[in-house]
Structure formats: structure tokens, C-alpha cells
Design a protein around this motif. Structure first.
Motif, PDB file in Angstrom:
ATOM      1  N   THR A  29       0.813  -1.219   0.000  1.00 15.77           N
ATOM      2  CA  THR A  29       0.000   0.000   0.000  1.00 15.77           C
ATOM      3  C   THR A  29       0.848   1.271   0.000  1.00 15.77           C
ATOM      4  O   THR A  29       0.296   2.364   0.067  1.00 15.77           O
ATOM      5  N   ASN A  30       2.166   1.134  -0.066  1.00 12.18           N
ATOM      6  CA  ASN A  30       3.103   2.256  -0.166  1.00 12.18           C
ATOM      7  C   ASN A  30       2.945   3.232   1.001  1.00 12.18           C
ATOM      8  O   ASN A  30       2.755   4.429   0.806  1.00 12.18           O
ATOM      9  N   GLN A  31       3.014   2.706   2.216  1.00 13.66           N
ATOM     10  CA  GLN A  31       2.876   3.520   3.417  1.00 13.66           C
ATOM     11  C   GLN A  31       4.041   3.258   4.360  1.00 13.66           C
ATOM     12  O   GLN A  31       4.702   2.241   4.275  1.00 13.66           O
ATOM     13  N   SER A  32       4.237   4.176   5.274  1.00 17.33           N
ATOM     14  CA  SER A  32       5.153   3.951   6.391  1.00 17.33           C
ATOM     15  C   SER A  32       4.307   3.663   7.625  1.00 17.33           C
ATOM     16  O   SER A  32       3.087   3.812   7.603  1.00 17.33           O
ATOM     17  N   THR A  33       4.949   3.268   8.707  1.00 14.71           N
ATOM     18  CA  THR A  33       4.186   2.956   9.917  1.00 14.71           C
ATOM     19  C   THR A  33       3.509   4.206  10.479  1.00 14.71           C
ATOM     20  O   THR A  33       2.420   4.120  11.044  1.00 14.71           O
ATOM     21  N   ILE A  34       4.110   5.356  10.319  1.00 10.21           N
ATOM     22  CA  ILE A  34       3.491   6.594  10.799  1.00 10.21           C
ATOM     23  C   ILE A  34       2.280   6.955   9.939  1.00 10.21           C
ATOM     24  O   ILE A  34       1.256   7.407  10.453  1.00 10.21           O
ATOM     25  N   GLU A  35       2.379   6.741   8.642  1.00  4.15           N
ATOM     26  CA  GLU A  35       1.262   7.059   7.758  1.00  4.15           C
ATOM     27  C   GLU A  35       0.049   6.183   8.019  1.00  4.15           C
ATOM     28  O   GLU A  35      -1.081   6.620   7.813  1.00  4.15           O
ATOM     29  N   VAL A  36       0.247   4.962   8.468  1.00  2.00           N
ATOM     30  CA  VAL A  36      -0.884   4.084   8.780  1.00  2.00           C
ATOM     31  C   VAL A  36      -1.757   4.728   9.842  1.00  2.00           C
ATOM     32  O   VAL A  36      -2.979   4.757   9.727  1.00  2.00           O
ATOM     33  N   CYS A  37      -1.136   5.270  10.868  1.00  2.00           N
ATOM     34  CA  CYS A  37      -1.904   5.915  11.944  1.00  2.00           C
ATOM     35  C   CYS A  37      -2.548   7.208  11.453  1.00  2.00           C
ATOM     36  O   CYS A  37      -3.697   7.485  11.770  1.00  2.00           O
ATOM     37  N   GLY A  38      -1.840   7.995  10.673  1.00  2.00           N
ATOM     38  CA  GLY A  38      -2.365   9.265  10.193  1.00  2.00           C
ATOM     39  C   GLY A  38      -3.453   9.112   9.161  1.00  2.00           C
ATOM     40  O   GLY A  38      -4.385   9.915   9.104  1.00  2.00           O
ATOM     41  N   ASN A  39      -3.381   8.079   8.324  1.00  2.00           N
ATOM     42  CA  ASN A  39      -4.382   7.880   7.280  1.00  2.00           C
ATOM     43  C   ASN A  39      -5.700   7.355   7.826  1.00  2.00           C
ATOM     44  O   ASN A  39      -6.699   7.365   7.123  1.00  2.00           O
ATOM     45  N   LYS A  40      -5.712   6.871   9.055  1.00  2.00           N
ATOM     46  CA  LYS A  40      -6.966   6.400   9.649  1.00  2.00           C
ATOM     47  C   LYS A  40      -7.873   7.552  10.059  1.00  2.00           C
ATOM     48  O   LYS A  40      -9.069   7.374  10.206  1.00  2.00           O
ATOM     49  N   LEU A  41      -7.312   8.735  10.242  1.00  2.00           N
ATOM     50  CA  LEU A  41      -8.109   9.886  10.646  1.00  2.00           C
ATOM     51  C   LEU A  41      -8.937  10.379   9.463  1.00  2.00           C
ATOM     52  O   LEU A  41      -8.473  10.404   8.330  1.00  2.00           O
ATOM     53  N   ASP A  42     -10.175  10.768   9.723  1.00  2.00           N
ATOM     54  CA  ASP A  42     -11.044  11.269   8.656  1.00  2.00           C
ATOM     55  C   ASP A  42     -10.780  12.723   8.316  1.00  2.00           C
ATOM     56  O   ASP A  42     -11.475  13.309   7.504  1.00  2.00           O
ATOM     57  N   THR A  43      -9.787  13.329   8.936  1.00  2.00           N
ATOM     58  CA  THR A  43      -9.499  14.737   8.682  1.00  2.00           C
ATOM     59  C   THR A  43      -8.579  14.947   7.492  1.00  2.00           C
ATOM     60  O   THR A  43      -8.326  16.089   7.133  1.00  2.00           O
ATOM     61  N   GLN A  44      -8.094  13.893   6.897  1.00  2.00           N
ATOM     62  CA  GLN A  44      -7.184  14.032   5.765  1.00  2.00           C
ATOM     63  C   GLN A  44      -7.953  14.535   4.547  1.00  2.00           C
ATOM     64  O   GLN A  44      -9.061  14.087   4.271  1.00  2.00           O
ATOM     65  N   PRO A  45      -7.412  15.479   3.782  1.00  2.00           N
ATOM     66  CA  PRO A  45      -8.161  16.066   2.664  1.00  2.00           C
ATOM     67  C   PRO A  45      -8.483  15.076   1.548  1.00  2.00           C
ATOM     68  O   PRO A  45      -9.475  15.253   0.846  1.00  2.00           O
ATOM     69  N   TRP A  46      -7.675  14.046   1.367  1.00  2.00           N
ATOM     70  CA  TRP A  46      -7.929  13.100   0.278  1.00  2.00           C
ATOM     71  C   TRP A  46      -9.057  12.137   0.604  1.00  2.00           C
ATOM     72  O   TRP A  46      -9.547  11.459  -0.285  1.00  2.00           O
ATOM     73  N   HIS A  47      -9.513  12.078   1.843  1.00  2.00           N
ATOM     74  CA  HIS A  47     -10.657  11.223   2.176  1.00  2.00           C
ATOM     75  C   HIS A  47     -11.931  11.714   1.500  1.00  2.00           C
ATOM     76  O   HIS A  47     -12.845  10.934   1.252  1.00  2.00           O
ATOM     77  N   LYS A  48     -12.008  13.004   1.188  1.00  2.00           N
ATOM     78  CA  LYS A  48     -13.175  13.539   0.472  1.00  2.00           C
ATOM     79  C   LYS A  48     -13.257  12.980  -0.938  1.00  2.00           C
ATOM     80  O   LYS A  48     -14.324  12.946  -1.533  1.00  2.00           O
ATOM     81  N   LEU A  49     -12.139  12.542  -1.473  1.00  2.00           N
ATOM     82  CA  LEU A  49     -12.098  11.937  -2.809  1.00  2.00           C
ATOM     83  C   LEU A  49     -12.339  10.439  -2.766  1.00  2.00           C
ATOM     84  O   LEU A  49     -12.346   9.785  -3.797  1.00  2.00           O
ATOM     85  N   GLY A  50     -12.482   9.879  -1.565  1.00  2.00           N
ATOM     86  CA  GLY A  50     -12.656   8.438  -1.428  1.00  2.00           C
ATOM     87  C   GLY A  50     -11.346   7.674  -1.479  1.00  2.00           C
ATOM     88  O   GLY A  50     -11.329   6.486  -1.779  1.00  2.00           O
ATOM     89  N   VAL A  51     -10.247   8.353  -1.178  1.00  2.00           N
ATOM     90  CA  VAL A  51      -8.920   7.740  -1.218  1.00  2.00           C
ATOM     91  C   VAL A  51      -8.406   7.622   0.206  1.00  2.00           C
ATOM     92  O   VAL A  51      -8.381   8.603   0.940  1.00  2.00           O
ATOM     93  N   SER A  52      -8.008   6.415   0.612  1.00  2.00           N
ATOM     94  CA  SER A  52      -7.486   6.246   1.966  1.00  2.00           C
ATOM     95  C   SER A  52      -5.991   6.550   2.049  1.00  2.00           C
ATOM     96  O   SER A  52      -5.499   6.923   3.098  1.00  2.00           O
ATOM     97  N   ASN A  53      -5.280   6.380   0.957  1.00  2.00           N
ATOM     98  CA  ASN A  53      -3.843   6.661   0.914  1.00  2.00           C
ATOM     99  C   ASN A  53      -3.503   7.234  -0.453  1.00  2.00           C
ATOM    100  O   ASN A  53      -3.592   6.540  -1.463  1.00  2.00           O
ATOM    101  N   PRO A  54      -3.090   8.488  -0.534  1.00  2.00           N
ATOM    102  CA  PRO A  54      -2.845   9.094  -1.848  1.00  2.00           C
ATOM    103  C   PRO A  54      -1.627   8.529  -2.575  1.00  2.00           C
ATOM    104  O   PRO A  54      -1.498   8.702  -3.778  1.00  2.00           O
ATOM    105  N   TYR A  55      -0.731   7.859  -1.874  1.00  2.00           N
ATOM    106  CA  TYR A  55       0.489   7.339  -2.489  1.00  2.00           C
ATOM    107  C   TYR A  55       0.369   5.894  -2.952  1.00  2.00           C
ATOM    108  O   TYR A  55       1.334   5.332  -3.460  1.00  2.00           O
TER     109      TYR A  55
END
Length: 108
Positions: A29-55
Motif C-alpha cells: 500500500t506504499n505507506q510507512s508505519t506513521i502514515e498508517v496511523c495518520g491515514n486512519k483519521l477522517d481529517t485528511q483532505p484526500w478522504h473527500k475523494l474516497g482515497v485512503s492513501n494518496p500514495y
């Protein structure tokens, strides 16, 4: 004593298998361990596009981002491979790229 060592080795093996599975998930999924925790939050701007991880650009492309764009059987052999791009700009998935109007191209 044998039972204690057997249980201890079994516990260590279980931990290592879980470690391998988790890091395989991170690689695919092209993530780091820190990004896993950060991508779970619904405050990320790319969640509005239906994307859980932009990378996340697809499993095979994610692997080539990490191990380099060379033959698959050489991925685990040590050696230096230049990372794609300049190290400051990374590929993003098509949905994010289209939304932001990015024109990303690799120099390699």
C-alpha cells in the motif's frame, strides 16, 4: 524446560509472522508505519475523494517504488538503486492527481 523453550519459540515465531504480514501490507500500500496511523483519521483532505492513501499507486508500482525498477529477482539482492524522482516529489494515485491537476513525470 523443553515445553518452556517450545512455547517461547512459538511466541517469537508468531510475532515475526505478524511483523512480516504487517510490513508486506505496508509495502503493497506504499505507506510507512506513521502514515498508517495518520491515514486512519477522517481529517485528511484526500478522504473527500474516497482515497485512503494518496500514495497507493498499485501493488506492483508500489513495490518498484521501494525496490527499484529492475528485474524482480534482484530486488532482495543488496545494491544501490537511485530512487525515482528527486526525493521531494512522489507519485500519487490517479484520482488525487486528476483532482489536483498535477502533471507528474519521473526524470528517470
Amino acid at each position: 524446560m523443553f515445553v518452556f523453550v517450545y512455547v517461547l519459540c512459538g511466541g517469537v515465531n508468531l510475532c515475526m509472522v505478524l511483523f512480516l504480514v504487517f510490513h508486506g501490507y505496508l509495502l503493497l500500500t506504499n505507506q510507512s508505519t506513521i502514515e498508517v496511523c495518520g491515514n486512519k483519521l477522517d481529517t485528511q483532505p484526500w478522504h473527500k475523494l474516497g482515497v485512503s492513501n494518496p500514495y497507493d499507486i498499485g501493488a506492483y508500482k508500489n513495490i518498484t517504488e521501494v525496490f527499484g525498477n529492475r528485474e524482480w529477482y534482484t530486488w532482495l539482492w543488496p545494491g544501490y538503486v537511485d530512487p525515482p524522482g528527486n526525493g521531494m516529489i512522489y507519485r500519487v494515485c490517479d484520482r488525487v492527481q486528476d483532482h489536483l491537476g498535477l502533471q507528474y513525470s519521473l526524470n528517470t
